[in-house]
Design a protein around this motif. Structure first.
Motif, PDB file in Angstrom:
ATOM      1  N   GLU A  33       0.817  -1.212   0.000  1.00 18.59           N
ATOM      2  CA  GLU A  33       0.000   0.000   0.000  1.00 18.59           C
ATOM      3  C   GLU A  33       0.850   1.261   0.000  1.00 18.59           C
ATOM      4  N   GLU A  34       2.173   1.082  -0.042  1.00 20.11           N
ATOM      5  CA  GLU A  34       3.063   2.238   0.062  1.00 20.11           C
ATOM      6  C   GLU A  34       3.306   2.851  -1.314  1.00 20.11           C
ATOM      7  N   ASN A  35       3.116   4.168  -1.392  1.00 13.03           N
ATOM      8  CA  ASN A  35       3.359   4.856  -2.656  1.00 13.03           C
ATOM      9  C   ASN A  35       4.786   5.390  -2.669  1.00 13.03           C
ATOM     10  N   ASP A  36       5.475   5.117  -3.761  1.00 13.46           N
ATOM     11  CA  ASP A  36       6.813   5.686  -3.927  1.00 13.46           C
ATOM     12  C   ASP A  36       6.750   6.604  -5.135  1.00 13.46           C
ATOM     13  N   PHE A  37       6.611   7.901  -4.845  1.00 15.00           N
ATOM     14  CA  PHE A  37       6.384   8.828  -5.959  1.00 15.00           C
ATOM     15  C   PHE A  37       7.629   9.075  -6.791  1.00 15.00           C
ATOM     16  N   ASN A  38       8.765   8.522  -6.348  1.00 15.75           N
ATOM     17  CA  ASN A  38       9.967   8.624  -7.177  1.00 15.75           C
ATOM     18  C   ASN A  38      10.045   7.479  -8.174  1.00 15.75           C
ATOM     19  N   ALA A  39       9.152   6.511  -8.002  1.00 23.29           N
ATOM     20  CA  ALA A  39       9.209   5.337  -8.877  1.00 23.29           C
ATOM     21  C   ALA A  39       7.822   5.017  -9.402  1.00 23.29           C
ATOM     22  N   MET A  40       7.240   5.952 -10.148  1.00 20.50           N
ATOM     23  CA  MET A  40       5.900   5.697 -10.677  1.00 20.50           C
ATOM     24  C   MET A  40       5.993   5.102 -12.072  1.00 20.50           C
ATOM     25  N   MET A  41       5.129   4.142 -12.352  1.00 18.74           N
ATOM     26  CA  MET A  41       5.037   3.502 -13.671  1.00 18.74           C
ATOM     27  C   MET A  41       6.391   3.041 -14.186  1.00 18.74           C
ATOM     28  N   GLU A  42       7.196   2.486 -13.283  1.00 24.41           N
ATOM     29  CA  GLU A  42       8.486   1.954 -13.707  1.00 24.41           C
ATOM     30  C   GLU A  42       8.285   0.601 -14.366  1.00 24.41           C
ATOM     31  N   ALA A  43       9.026   0.379 -15.435  1.00 27.71           N
ATOM     32  CA  ALA A  43       8.954  -0.913 -16.098  1.00 27.71           C
ATOM     33  C   ALA A  43       9.598  -1.959 -15.192  1.00 27.71           C
ATOM     34  N   PRO A  44       9.269  -3.238 -15.396  1.00 24.52           N
ATOM     35  CA  PRO A  44       9.887  -4.271 -14.561  1.00 24.52           C
ATOM     36  C   PRO A  44      11.405  -4.135 -14.558  1.00 24.52           C
ATOM     37  N   ASN A  45      12.000  -4.168 -13.365  1.00 25.09           N
ATOM     38  CA  ASN A  45      13.459  -4.072 -13.259  1.00 25.09           C
ATOM     39  C   ASN A  45      13.906  -4.883 -12.052  1.00 25.09           C
ATOM     40  N   LEU A  46      15.174  -4.765 -11.694  1.00 25.57           N
ATOM     41  CA  LEU A  46      15.713  -5.617 -10.636  1.00 25.57           C
ATOM     42  C   LEU A  46      15.152  -5.273  -9.261  1.00 25.57           C
ATOM     43  N   LEU A  70       8.152  -6.650 -11.122  1.00 22.95           N
ATOM     44  CA  LEU A  70       7.098  -6.561 -12.143  1.00 22.95           C
ATOM     45  C   LEU A  70       6.707  -5.115 -12.395  1.00 22.95           C
ATOM     46  N   GLY A  71       7.594  -4.177 -12.031  1.00 17.33           N
ATOM     47  CA  GLY A  71       7.321  -2.770 -12.272  1.00 17.33           C
ATOM     48  C   GLY A  71       6.480  -2.159 -11.173  1.00 17.33           C
ATOM     49  N   THR A  72       6.118  -0.876 -11.374  1.00 17.67           N
ATOM     50  CA  THR A  72       5.268  -0.190 -10.398  1.00 17.67           C
ATOM     51  C   THR A  72       4.063   0.394 -11.120  1.00 17.67           C
ATOM     52  N   LEU A  75       0.737   4.890  -9.116  1.00 17.47           N
ATOM     53  CA  LEU A  75       0.908   5.533  -7.817  1.00 17.47           C
ATOM     54  C   LEU A  75       2.221   5.112  -7.173  1.00 17.47           C
ATOM     55  N   GLY A  76       3.077   4.465  -7.974  1.00 14.23           N
ATOM     56  CA  GLY A  76       4.385   4.079  -7.463  1.00 14.23           C
ATOM     57  C   GLY A  76       4.354   2.904  -6.504  1.00 14.23           C
ATOM     58  N   ARG A  77       3.330   2.058  -6.599  1.00 12.24           N
ATOM     59  CA  ARG A  77       3.286   0.888  -5.730  1.00 12.24           C
ATOM     60  C   ARG A  77       3.879  -0.312  -6.463  1.00 12.24           C
ATOM     61  N   ASP A  78       4.570  -1.149  -5.713  1.00 17.57           N
ATOM     62  CA  ASP A  78       5.242  -2.299  -6.307  1.00 17.57           C
ATOM     63  C   ASP A  78       4.205  -3.344  -6.736  1.00 17.57           C
ATOM     64  N   ILE A  79       4.196  -3.662  -8.033  1.00 23.28           N
ATOM     65  CA  ILE A  79       3.150  -4.551  -8.547  1.00 23.28           C
ATOM     66  C   ILE A  79       3.313  -5.968  -8.033  1.00 23.28           C
ATOM     67  N   PHE A  80       4.564  -6.461  -7.934  1.00 23.64           N
ATOM     68  CA  PHE A  80       4.768  -7.823  -7.440  1.00 23.64           C
ATOM     69  C   PHE A  80       4.225  -7.966  -6.011  1.00 23.64           C
TER      70      PHE A  80
END
Lengths: 322, 302
Positions: free
Chosen positions: B64-77, B81-83, B86-91
């Motif tokens: 439920e934590e929003n990370d506004f520095n990492a919004m809509m990030e593509a899957p990465n290490l 599975l990306g974000t 709202l910058g939430r971790d999809i995995f």
């Protein structure tokens, strides 16, 4: 036969009345009413307007009077006016039914065209790679949420048109009848019909396969083989005709469910069908509209079941209704 | 002329196999060997169960934590599975979503199934006017489409996990009641039920101890289908905004917000929750099919 149809129609009355009572009670259980929503929550401060609204819509009448009014008006085919828009319910439903009906019918056609040949082949080639593939396709169709499939297909169309023409294309959302503009009509309903049809065909495919497998082990198939009939005739004339009985039932029931079950699909494709109308009327607490839609869906269900049973007798002469 | 004596030693393993009682492990191994697809399905279900049960230890981020520095990030290490928008971790949200899906799926299927089972058997056992009224009630509930009944229930009781379970349970009852009643009608006529009645057993005892166990095979098959249907129904309701509410992680909910809007720029938002739903229901269906073949030999290979 005639007697049977009449009996069945009479038996539908308790079902319809029961459904009417259920939707009536459910709607009254929801806290608040349409006036509160129409006049805005702030109008608690304006009791006079609220009172006038409730009086005008008959919400102040005793519940039993409201229920009898509702039932009574249906016997004279007067479905009332929407509490929300003030337009006649019949008109509101009439403008939205064609989209839903067309999608449901097209999905049925797509499902039948895919399911019956594939289900039959799958059964005839039991336990070959072809059978395994068909079964996987079918089981995946049951597992995939149709609204997600809808989203994915929309995205795909957007991406493909964007790559091909440099401009993303979205299917239009304002419905036009097929006879007015066939191309535009199809561009609206084709994707939803396919996404719904896939799921529908998956269920039908499994049923066709299992029914075919059962029939192919019957004695009369062995008899047909031993008198030297060509395999194709055995399959088409002897096996398929019998195997289709349960499939017809399934198709009918699924179709009846579709009429009221298009809610999510219409939401995904932004279509103004009766599924959408249903959600809106529940949310607006438009009792008259919700009741009318429920009765429509239940009536379609009851009638479809009757038609299915009659088809059954026509397909299988051993079944005689009296 | 010599008489060949049957070789006892060669026959021994067969005798032994026949004598030996099948241990649970044998049954399990037999199932794995006979039903590879069903086993595959079971593995998926178990993995989803573990994900749901151990979610706080598996998920690398707070769902439920929003990370506004990492919004809509593509899957990465970092965000496997990306974000989302709202910058939430999809995995992490998927792992916690498994909890919601399985709790709702299993509770409503079992609840709806058991109520339908008891009512269906009782209806067949008592017959008469009880059966007639019961049939009409089922007719009404059957004709109400699942999603619309759920819509009304949610409108009355409000949203939330518990109410979603109720909303999905109600439409499952008639579907189960129908099938069970049909099987129970056949069981009612068998001599041991008459015998039980002649011995003066109570109705409750006859229904629960003598009839219910004999309709359990079609019931279990139905139940496995119900779990899948219930998970799909929960996803649909949540997608419509009528089910589980934000910020609780639920797969259908994840498809609701930005999924369509950002579908071209950030397709992972829409793709992964859908895949999660599909895999889970696929696993349950495969296992259910295998279970049906294993339980009821008459239905094998259908």
């Amino acid at each position: 036969m005639y007697r049977y149809v009449v009996t069945r129609l009479l038996l539908a009355i308790p079902t319809l009345v029961g459904a009417a009572a259920l939707v009536f009670v459910l709607m009254r259980l929801i806290p608040g009413d349409v006036c509160l929503i129409r006049l805005g929550m702030g109008s608690h401060g304006n009791p006079a307007a609220m009172e006038a609204c409730r009086q005008a819509l008959g919400l102040n009448n005793p519940l039993i009077v409201q229920f009898l009014d509702f039932l009574g008006s249906y016997f004279t085919f007067d479905f009332g006016t929407s509490m929300w828009s003030g337009r006649p319910v019949a008109v509101e439903i009439g403008t939205r039914l064609p989209v839903s009906l067309q999608i449901a019918l097209m999905a049925t056609v797509i499902a039948v065209l895919i399911a019956i040949p594939l289900g039959t082949i799958s059964a005839l080639k039991e336990n070959t790679w072809l059978d395994h593939i068909v079964r996987m396709v079918a089981i995946a169709g049951i597992a995939t949420p149709s609204f997600w499939l809808g989203i994915m297909s929309l995205v795909l169309v957007l991406d493909i048109t964007y790559l091909a023409t440099g401009k993303a294309w979205m299917p239009p959302i304002d419905y036009v009848p097929f006879w007015q503009d066939p191309l535009r009509n199809l561009s609206i309903v084709l994707l939803p019909a396919i996404t719904v049809g896939y799921r529908y065909s998956a269920v039908t495919m499994r049923m066709t396969r299992s029914a075919m497998l059962e029939v192919m082990r019957e004695d009369y198939i062995r008899t047909a083989r031993s008198k030297g009939l060509v395999e194709q005739i055995i399959v088409n004339r002897h096996a398929l005709k019998n195997a289709l009985l349960p499939v017809v039932t399934l198709i009918g029931i699924e179709f009846a469910f579709l009429i009221g079950g298009l809610v999510v699909t219409e939401q995904v494709f932004n279509l103004n069908g009766i599924g959408r109308l249903f959600v809106q009327s529940v949310q607006n607490q438009d009792n008259v509209m919700t009741q009318a839609l429920t009765m429509l869906v239940v009536a379609v269900f009851v009638l479809t079941n009757l038609v299915v049973d009659l088809l059954y007798a026509w397909l299988d002469p051993r079944i005689r209704y009296s | 002329m010599t008489i060949t004596v049957p070789n006892r030693a060669a026959a021994a393993p067969i005798d032994e196999a026949l004598d030996r009682k099948r241990s649970p492990l044998d049954v399990a191994l037999h199932f794995v060997k006979r039903q590879p697809l069903g086993t595959f399905g079971l593995v998926i279900v178990v993995v989803m169960f573990l994900a749901g049960a151990l979610a706080p230890w598996i998920a690398p981020f707070d769902p439920e934590e929003n990370d506004f520095n990492a919004m809509m990030e593509a899957p990465n290490l970092i965000h496997w599975l990306g974000t989302d928008q709202l910058g939430r971790d999809i995995f992490s949200r998927l792992v916690f979503g498994a909890r919601t899906a399985l709790i709702v799926g299993f509770s409503s299927a079992v609840l709806g199934g058991v109520i339908g089972l008891v009512m269906g058997v009782a209806s067949a056992y008592f017959g008469g006017w009880f059966d007639l009224i019961f049939q009409r009630v089922l007719d009404v509930l059957m004709a109400f489409p699942l999603i619309i009944l759920a819509l009304a229930v949610v409108a009355v009781f409000g949203t939330g996990v518990f109410n979603v379970i109720i909303a999905i349970t109600i439409p499952l009852v008639p579907r189960c009641g129908r099938v069970v009643r049909a099987s129970a009608l056949a069981v009612r006529e068998v001599p041991y039920v008459d015998a039980a009645r002649a011995l003066g057993f109570s109705h409750t005892r006859i229904v629960l101890r003598h009839m219910v166990p004999n309709v359990i095979a079609p019931f279990l098959i139905l139940l496995s289908a119900f779990v899948g249907q219930a998970i799909l129904a929960e996803a649909s309701l949540s997608y419509l905004g009528l089910g589980v509410q934000e910020p609780v992680p639920a797969w259908g909910l994840m498809l609701q917000g930005g999924a369509e809007e950002y579908a071209t720029t950030a397709p992972w938002i829409a793709v992964f929750p859908g895949v999660a739903i599909m895999l889970t229901v696929l696993g349950i269906s495969l296992f259910g099919d295998a279970l049906r073949d294993a339980i009821d030999p008459k239905l094998r290979d259908r």
